[in-house]
Design an enzyme around this catalytic site. Structure first.
Site, PDB file in Angstrom:
ATOM      1  CG  ASP A 133     -11.848 -40.215 -52.072  1.00  0.00           C
ATOM      2  OD1 ASP A 133     -12.117 -39.218 -52.552  1.00  0.00           O
ATOM      3  OD2 ASP A 133     -12.134 -40.752 -51.223  1.00  0.00           O
ATOM      4  CG  ASP A 135     -10.547 -46.198 -53.814  1.00  0.00           C
ATOM      5  OD1 ASP A 135     -10.466 -45.703 -52.744  1.00  0.00           O
ATOM      6  OD2 ASP A 135     -11.732 -45.827 -54.340  1.00  0.00           O
TER       7      ASP A 135
END
Length: 208
Positions: A133, A135
């Site tokens: 992901d 962040d």
């Protein structure tokens, strides 16, 4: 940046040595410090002169909490200093960062890159992979209207990679995705713990 801070959660700090680890620290924690890698500031209450940090190893399971003497800090990097560091890899998280950068800058927000992407951009140490992901953090000292939060979330969700943004408020942090959602109360994380609040910017709720 260097010296005694003040350091904030998600800042990356250099200067910790294996000698500063507790006796029961895992071997991998000694190895990353011997390699000169940074540690990340985490939320926790500490004694004066210390900062709570976390060490990260190669695997997701390799995370170790520790305390760092502020006088040992040689330098630090904030997430917002990493927004325009040229990416060096083909990973979707870095492609998403490139996609979002101009639009986030156009809002004149103070935002930054944290997590694995921030660690890799700041240190040059490989931390990302194909399924990482992205962040991000957003400094929100004043109330972010929930309608505006929903617009921002829609922008992030169109980046082609899962994006997790934390709103950094005066009393802690909360997930943008929660604040953009329908729940009346959201989880506010602070140095003293986590609690459900209806207004994360309200000091009375933060202290409750």
């Amino acid at each position: 940046m260097s010296g005694c801070g003040p350091w904030l959660p998600h800042d990356l700090l250099w200067g910790m040595t294996p000698a500063q680890l507790p006796g029961d620290a895992p071997a991998w924690a000694h190895a990353v410090l011997e390699a000169g890698q940074p540690v990340v500031v985490r939320r926790a209450l500490t004694a004066p002169g210390q900062v709570a940090v976390g060490l990260r190893g190669v695997s997701r399971e390799q995370r170790y909490p520790a305390l760092l003497d502020l006088q040992a800090v040689q330098r630090g990097v904030r997430p917002e200093q990493l927004c325009h560091v040229p990416p060096q890899g083909p990973w979707p998280a870095l492609q998403a960062l490139q996609h979002l950068r101009d639009e986030l800058d156009a809002q004149e927000w103070i935002w930054g890159v944290s997590g694995s992407a921030g660690f890799e951009l700041a240190s040059g140490v490989a931390a990302l992979h194909q399924h990482s992901d992205l962040d991000l953090i957003l400094r929100t000292p004043e109330l972010l209207p929930r309608a505006r939060a929903r617009e921002l979330l829609a922008l992030l969700d169109g980046a082609g990679c899962p994006v997790d943004m934390q709103l950094q408020v005066p009393g802690g942090a909360l997930a943008l995705r929660e604040w953009a959602g329908p729940a009346a109360r959201v989880l506010l994380k602070s140095a003293s713990g986590a609690r459900l609040v209806s207004d994360p910017w309200n000091p009375q709720e933060q202290a409750a």
